[in-house]
Structure formats: C-alpha cells, structure tokens
Scaffold this motif. Structure first.
Motif, PDB file in Angstrom:
ATOM      1  N   HIS A  62       0.839  -1.197   0.000  1.00  0.00           N
ATOM      2  CA  HIS A  62       0.000   0.000   0.000  1.00  0.00           C
ATOM      3  C   HIS A  62       0.875   1.248   0.000  1.00  0.00           C
ATOM      4  O   HIS A  62       1.924   1.285   0.649  1.00  0.00           O
ATOM      5  CB  HIS A  62      -0.926   0.009   1.218  1.00  0.00           C
ATOM      6  N   ILE A  63       0.421   2.265  -0.717  1.00  0.00           N
ATOM      7  CA  ILE A  63       1.179   3.502  -0.841  1.00  0.00           C
ATOM      8  C   ILE A  63       0.708   4.515   0.195  1.00  0.00           C
ATOM      9  O   ILE A  63      -0.485   4.586   0.526  1.00  0.00           O
ATOM     10  CB  ILE A  63       1.039   4.080  -2.275  1.00  0.00           C
ATOM     11  N   GLY A  64       1.644   5.286   0.718  1.00  0.00           N
ATOM     12  CA  GLY A  64       1.323   6.337   1.671  1.00  0.00           C
ATOM     13  C   GLY A  64       2.405   7.399   1.624  1.00  0.00           C
ATOM     14  O   GLY A  64       3.342   7.320   0.821  1.00  0.00           O
ATOM     15  N   VAL A  65       2.286   8.409   2.474  1.00  0.00           N
ATOM     16  CA  VAL A  65       3.312   9.445   2.568  1.00  0.00           C
ATOM     17  C   VAL A  65       3.691   9.616   4.030  1.00  0.00           C
ATOM     18  O   VAL A  65       2.902   9.320   4.940  1.00  0.00           O
ATOM     19  CB  VAL A  65       2.832  10.785   1.971  1.00  0.00           C
ATOM     20  N   ALA A  66       4.899  10.106   4.255  1.00  0.00           N
ATOM     21  CA  ALA A  66       5.418  10.201   5.616  1.00  0.00           C
ATOM     22  C   ALA A  66       4.657  11.220   6.462  1.00  0.00           C
ATOM     23  O   ALA A  66       4.424  10.997   7.652  1.00  0.00           O
ATOM     24  CB  ALA A  66       6.905  10.552   5.566  1.00  0.00           C
ATOM     25  N   ASP A  67       4.266  12.339   5.852  1.00  0.00           N
ATOM     26  CA  ASP A  67       3.540  13.370   6.594  1.00  0.00           C
ATOM     27  C   ASP A  67       2.146  12.850   6.951  1.00  0.00           C
ATOM     28  O   ASP A  67       1.366  12.460   6.075  1.00  0.00           O
ATOM     29  CB  ASP A  67       3.425  14.638   5.742  1.00  0.00           C
ATOM     30  N   LEU A  99      -2.617  16.442  -4.802  1.00  0.00           N
ATOM     31  CA  LEU A  99      -2.121  16.626  -3.443  1.00  0.00           C
ATOM     32  C   LEU A  99      -0.654  17.018  -3.488  1.00  0.00           C
ATOM     33  O   LEU A  99       0.145  16.386  -4.192  1.00  0.00           O
ATOM     34  CB  LEU A  99      -2.297  15.320  -2.661  1.00  0.00           C
ATOM     35  N   ASP A 100      -0.295  18.082  -2.760  1.00  0.00           N
ATOM     36  CA  ASP A 100       1.108  18.469  -2.583  1.00  0.00           C
ATOM     37  C   ASP A 100       1.669  17.740  -1.371  1.00  0.00           C
ATOM     38  O   ASP A 100       1.091  17.797  -0.276  1.00  0.00           O
ATOM     39  CB  ASP A 100       1.224  19.978  -2.350  1.00  0.00           C
ATOM     40  N   VAL A 101       2.796  17.063  -1.554  1.00  0.00           N
ATOM     41  CA  VAL A 101       3.410  16.300  -0.467  1.00  0.00           C
ATOM     42  C   VAL A 101       4.788  16.884  -0.164  1.00  0.00           C
ATOM     43  O   VAL A 101       5.625  17.002  -1.070  1.00  0.00           O
ATOM     44  CB  VAL A 101       3.540  14.811  -0.858  1.00  0.00           C
ATOM     45  N   PRO A 102       5.055  17.270   1.091  1.00  0.00           N
ATOM     46  CA  PRO A 102       6.369  17.844   1.428  1.00  0.00           C
ATOM     47  C   PRO A 102       7.464  16.785   1.420  1.00  0.00           C
ATOM     48  O   PRO A 102       7.248  15.639   1.808  1.00  0.00           O
ATOM     49  CB  PRO A 102       6.148  18.404   2.837  1.00  0.00           C
ATOM     50  N   ARG A 103       8.654  17.203   0.964  1.00  0.00           N
ATOM     51  CA  ARG A 103       9.824  16.334   0.989  1.00  0.00           C
ATOM     52  C   ARG A 103      10.801  16.824   2.057  1.00  0.00           C
ATOM     53  O   ARG A 103      10.681  17.943   2.560  1.00  0.00           O
ATOM     54  CB  ARG A 103      10.493  16.314  -0.391  1.00  0.00           C
ATOM     55  N   THR A 104      11.762  16.012   2.382  1.00  0.00           N
ATOM     56  CA  THR A 104      12.699  16.361   3.451  1.00  0.00           C
ATOM     57  C   THR A 104      13.562  17.565   3.099  1.00  0.00           C
ATOM     58  O   THR A 104      14.044  18.265   3.985  1.00  0.00           O
ATOM     59  CB  THR A 104      13.611  15.161   3.763  1.00  0.00           C
ATOM     60  N   ASP A 105      13.761  17.827   1.793  1.00  0.00           N
ATOM     61  CA  ASP A 105      14.597  18.960   1.390  1.00  0.00           C
ATOM     62  C   ASP A 105      13.809  20.262   1.306  1.00  0.00           C
ATOM     63  O   ASP A 105      14.327  21.286   0.864  1.00  0.00           O
ATOM     64  CB  ASP A 105      15.270  18.670   0.045  1.00  0.00           C
TER      65      ASP A 105
END
Length: 370
Positions: A217-222, A252-258
């Motif tokens: 399953h796909i997800g995002v860290a935030d 959906l905008d997903v934040p990255r670590t950078d």
C-alpha cells in the motif's frame, strides 16, 4: 449445450444461445439469467430469452423482490435449481392470487418455473430462472434433475469467465494508466495495493522520496497529507467501481525532506469489461510530478492550444508548481477568489473536470516539452 456453455467464457454474447437451447430442450416458455448484488436483492445485469423488454424491465426494477418465492429462495442452498411447484411453501393457488401473478406473470401466461443460484462470489450472486406456461405444466422432479445436470457446468463457466474478465480488466487498466508515459505512476487494484508501476516510478523508489510503502500500500510520511491521500484513494476507488465517470480524482502536494514538494495526481480508472461475467473492476492510478524538475510545458503553445488569457496562463503554469490554490494566489499576486474564477474558466477551455484532470492534460498534452 455444454459446448455453448463454455463458449461464454470468452464470448459473453453466447449466453443467449445457451438460454435458447435450454428453453428448447426443457419444453419451456422463457429463461432469464440474473447477475445480482451479493445479497441477491438488486439486479445488476441480465440476459433474457422470450420475454418482452418492458415486462423484463419491470421485473428487474420491482417484481424481482415481489415474487412470492424470493424470500424462500434466499435461504435455499446454491448450486441447484428448485421447482416452484414442488420445492416452495407457496402453493400454486396462493401464487395465482398474488400481486406478482396478477400484475406480471399472468399477463405473460407464466405459471410455473425452476429457479436457483448457480454461482456466488464475494460481490455477486448469479441466478437462473426458467418458466413454463399453464399448458406446458409444472416442472417435475425429473425435469428439475435434468436441468440441474447443467448447473455445475454453468457455475464453472461463470468462474472461468470472471477470471478471464479480471485479467482483461487489469491489462486495460495498465493501458489506460500508461496512455502517456511522460509521468511516473503507480497503479492500484481494488484493495488499493500497488500492482504495477512504470520505469519512471521505479526510479523514484531509489531516491529520497516522501512516499512510503507498507504491505503493497502507498502512503506518505507526513501524517496529515497521508490522511488526505488515503481519503482521496478511497474516493477514487469508489468512483471507479460505481462507474461514476464524472469523478476525475484530485491532486495533493506532499512535502519532501529537502523542503521541496512532490505533486500526486490521483485518478480513478474504469476498465470496460462485460458486466454479465465479472464484478465491476475498480483501479486507481497515482501520477507523480516533481515541480523542481522545471517547467514541463511550453507556455506559448499552451496559450494557443486552449485560447487562454494571460491571467489564465499564469494560473495554469503556477498549478504546475503547486496543487494548492492558496499558494497559486500568492505566486500570482491575486486573491484566492480570483484563482478559483480563473480555474473555472481554464477547466471549461481545456475540458477538465478537476485539478487532477487539468494537471494530467497539461503534463501529457501537446504543450508538454519533450
């Protein structure tokens, strides 16, 4: 008969020939094959022979649940047919006094029948009904046993046709998702598990990415973004399975670590499969777009292609950098209300129904820089 039954595995249209042959070899008046929901309370699709179209429509829309044998049939074991004269508690005299007979069966001279569930899985119930006139007489034990001789073959044919249709639906879903190979994407099945991705998506898995994968399953860290993503995935899957073609997904905008952001464009996929032989197949595709990779379209080509005004063009280009209308307003130095007004005009000019639909058109259309 058996040869015709198994020809339906690859040719659903052959069911009509099966019903005609069944009518002929059992001295019957008519026959129907009903594909129903799991509880057998609603007809999803059907095939009928020797029944008037209007009467059949009345049956599938109302009389299917007004039939005096229906409640008892729900309790009978599947895998065989039952004579309405011999195997149900409703007597023939009670049947002749019922609303079902007086308003539906009687005008068609339908007096007797055999009916039963020939196939059932997690999402549907398939029932076969064969009828006789008053002059043809009721179905005896011998008549019913003869018809039941074919039921295992009917069951197996439906099982095989469902497997074939599922494979065809998956192949078509992959083809629909890959209509343009310009964007990385993940294809999800009806359990929202990733079943396919293109090379561009595979490359993203090996770099710093906000995407996470657990048990397919796909997800995002935030956490907040992940909740929004899961709602969007479920909404798109529901739209795909219900054939809600007006629903085109979301973004959906997903934040990255950078500190940069990755855009996810989520859309339902509706493979075109025979409704008679397979459960509705719902798939969801998640496209990935990295705004940091640079402007992906030629602004002048985009303006000419859709006759966009300068203001509409600026909003369209800003949408490639962020899916958030409020952020677009900041980038373009205009109000959020003005952004939404421009988006409405852009949707109309591009034929888009949502931000995700618009982004897909911009990023895979003729204005994209190759």
């Amino acid at each position: 008969m058996i040869e015709n039954i198994f020809s339906t595995v690859t040719d659903p249209g052959a069911w009509s020939a099966v019903l005609r042959e069944l009518i002929a070899c059992t001295n019957s008046r008519s026959a129907r094959l009903l594909v129903m929901n799991a509880d057998a309370t609603r007809v999803v699709s059907s095939i009928k022979e020797n029944l008037d179209d209007n009467y059949h429509r009345q049956y599938t829309e109302y009389y299917v649940n007004a039939c005096p044998w229906r409640p008892e049939l729900q309790q009978k074991p599947p895998g065989r047919l039952y004579s309405t004269y011999l195997h149900f508690s409703c007597s023939q005299s009670d049947f002749l006094r019922s609303e079902f007979y007086n308003d539906w069966a009687g005008p068609q001279d339908i007096h007797h029948g055999v009916c039963g569930t020939i196939y059932r899985d997690s999402g549907r119930t398939v029932q076969l009904l064969v009828q006789r006139t008053g002059g043809q007489g009721h179905y005896t034990e011998q008549d019913t046993a003869y018809i039941n001789h074919f039921v295992p073959h009917l069951h197996h044919a439906f099982q095989l046709s469902g497997q074939v249709a599922d494979r065809c639906a998956r192949a078509e879903a992959v083809a629909l998702a890959a209509e343009s190979e310009t964007l990385p994407y993940f294809l999800l099945d009806n359990s929202l598990r990733v079943i396919h991705c293109n090379p561009g998506a595979e490359e993203l898995l090996g770099v710093d990415t906000p995407l996470i994968f657990r048990d397919g399953h796909i997800g995002v860290a935030d956490e907040v973004c992940n909740q929004r993503l899961q709602r969007l995935l479920k909404d798109c899957l529901a739209a795909a399975e219900s054939r809600a073609f007006q629903t085109t997904g979301g973004s959906l905008d997903v934040p990255r670590t950078d500190g940069a952001r990755l855009q996810l464009l989520v859309r339902p996929i509706h493979p075109d499969i025979p409704a008679l032989t397979a459960k509705p197949a719902g798939y969801v595709v998640v496209y990935l777009y990295d705004p940091e990779a640079g402007i992906a379209v030629d602004p002048e080509c985009l303006r000419r292609l859709y006759s966009l005004s300068e203001a509409e063009l600026r909003v369209s280009i800003a949408m490639l950098a962020t899916a958030d209308p409020a952020e677009v307003a900041k980038r373009c130095f205009i109000s959020l209300h003005t952004v939404r007004s421009h988006l409405k005009a852009i949707f109309a000019k591009t034929g888009s129904n949502s931000q995700a639909d618009l982004m897909k058109r911009l990023l895979t259309g003729p204005a994209r820089r190759r």
